[in-house]
Design an enzyme around this catalytic site. Sequence first.
Site, short mmCIF file in Angstrom:
data_model
loop_
_atom_site.label_atom_id
_atom_site.label_comp_id
_atom_site.label_asym_id
_atom_site.label_seq_id
_atom_site.Cartn_x
_atom_site.Cartn_y
_atom_site.Cartn_z
N HIS A 64 0.84 -1.21 0.00
CA HIS A 64 0.00 0.00 0.00
C HIS A 64 0.87 1.25 0.00
O HIS A 64 1.19 1.81 1.06
CB HIS A 64 -0.91 -0.01 1.24
N HIS A 66 1.78 5.12 -2.28
CA HIS A 66 1.42 6.11 -3.30
C HIS A 66 2.71 6.78 -3.75
O HIS A 66 3.25 7.64 -3.05
CB HIS A 66 0.47 7.15 -2.71
N ARG A 68 2.95 8.59 -6.52
CA ARG A 68 2.53 9.88 -7.09
C ARG A 68 2.80 10.05 -8.58
O ARG A 68 2.39 11.05 -9.15
CB ARG A 68 3.12 11.06 -6.32
N ASP A 312 0.63 2.73 3.73
CA ASP A 312 -0.16 3.78 3.08
C ASP A 312 0.72 5.02 2.91
O ASP A 312 0.30 6.15 3.17
CB ASP A 312 -1.43 4.11 3.86
N HIS A 316 2.95 14.30 0.80
CA HIS A 316 2.46 15.60 0.37
C HIS A 316 3.51 16.64 0.75
O HIS A 316 4.29 16.45 1.69
CB HIS A 316 1.15 15.98 1.07
#
Length: 447
Positions: A64, A66, A68, A312, A316
Site C-alpha cells: 500500500h 502512493h 505519485r 499507506d 504531500h
Amino acid sequence: MNNRLVIYGAELCNEGRRFMGTLVVEGTRISHIHEGTDMPLPAEGAQVVDGRGMLLLPGVIDDHVHMRDPGLTRKATMDTESAAAAAGVVTTVMDMPNVVPQTVTLERVEEKLAYASCHCHVNHAFYLGATNDNINEIRNADPRRIPGIKLFMGSSTGNMLVDKRGQLERIFRESPMLVMAHCEDTARITSRMKEVAQRCGTDDPDVTHHAEIRDAGCCLMSSRLAVEMALEAGARLHIAHLTTAAETEMVRRLHNPLISAEACVAHLLYTDADYQRLGTRIKCNPSIKSAADRDALRRAVADGTIPIVATDHAPHLLSEKEGGCRTAMSGMPMVELSLPSMLEMAGEGLFSIERVVEAMCHNPARLFQIDRRGFLREGYQADMVLVRPCKGYKVEGSRLHSLCGWSPREGDTLHWQVERTWVNGRQVWDGRQVDRSVMGEALVFDR
C-alpha cells in the site's frame, strides 16, 4: 565476472525462526542457506559480506504505497519514493491508482509498468482502480500482472469514490482477483463534518476534530457493507488500513479465508492525543483514532488477526498539509521508516521480531500469491536486508529520501539501523546512499 554473494555471520529471521547462518546468492536468486556458525568456503571472486551482529531478513513487501507518478510529481516521484523504500528495507511496493490520470484502465497499468522498468529501484506492481463505470476493464484484468482492484468505498485523496450499490455488487461479483477496499461511509463523514463545523463556528475545523469527523462508526459501517458484499459474491476482500477496535473484532469473529485486513504503521504508532503535538502531519484517511483503537490494532497484529502491516505511504508537500480537517491534505510519508518503527515497537514488547517479519514480508507474499518473493528460501529471488541494533539516532527529515522532505517521526529516536538492501541480488542501499542504477522487476502473481 563472478556474480556470487556470500553473507555470513548474520542471524537469519525467517518463517518463525531465528538462527545463525550463511546465505549464498547466485545471480538474482538465493542458491544456498547454511545453518550454523561455520562459513562454507566461498567461490573465488565472490563478494563476501560480514553480517555479524546483524539480522538478515527478507525484504519488506509493502502492499500500500502512493508513489505519485504520474501527474503528482511535485509531491513525489517513482524514483524518489522507490529510493526511500530501498533505504528503508522495502524491496517491493504495490502502488495505488489515485494519480493523474487515474490508473483505471489496463492501458494505464501497462504505461506505469513500462515507466517503472527504468525508474523504480525496487520491485513493483500497480493496482487497477475501480470506478462507477469501468467494469469491463476490471473483468479483463490479468491476475498474474495486477495485484488487485483498489476500491474506494469512502471519499479520499483523488476522488475515486464508487458509491453506486449495483456497481459495487458487480465489482465484487466479477473481479478476477482480490478487491482491496478503502472503507469509510461518505454520507456519515459529510454529516459529521457539518455538525462539527457548526459547533466550532468554522468551515475548516482544527485537525484535533479529524477523528471525530471520520469516526469509528463511518469505518465500521463501510467495512460491514464490504464484507457483506464480498461474502455474498464469494469474492476475496482485503480491507485496507483498519483503524478501529470494532473492525478488528469483526475480522476476528469472521475468521473467514475470504476476508483479510491490513494495519498501517501510523495507526499502530499514534493516537488522537498526538494531534495536539503533531497536528496535520498525522492527518490521514481513515483517521488516527483513540488509544483503545490503537491498542486493539497492536494486539491484532501480535496474534495474527491482522495478517499484514503496510504504510499507506502518501507524501504531500508540507505546504499542502496546512489548514484543518477540510483543507489540509490527508496522508504522510512512512515507507523509509516502516521497518525500523516496527522493530522499535517489537523492542517495546508489543510483538516479536518474528511476527514483524511475518506481517511485513511473508504474509503479503502469501496473500497476493507473489511468485518467489517474501522469504529467505533457496530458489527465491534475493530480496534481502541487513539491519542492526544501535545506540540510537534522531530522525531528521533532511536525511530522508522522499521528495517531500519531512516525516511525522522527525525528532524521534530509533534504535535500528538499515545497513544494506538487496533487490534481486543487487545491492541498492549500502547504508549511506541508494544505487540508482539498480531497477526492480515487475511482480508476477502465481494465480
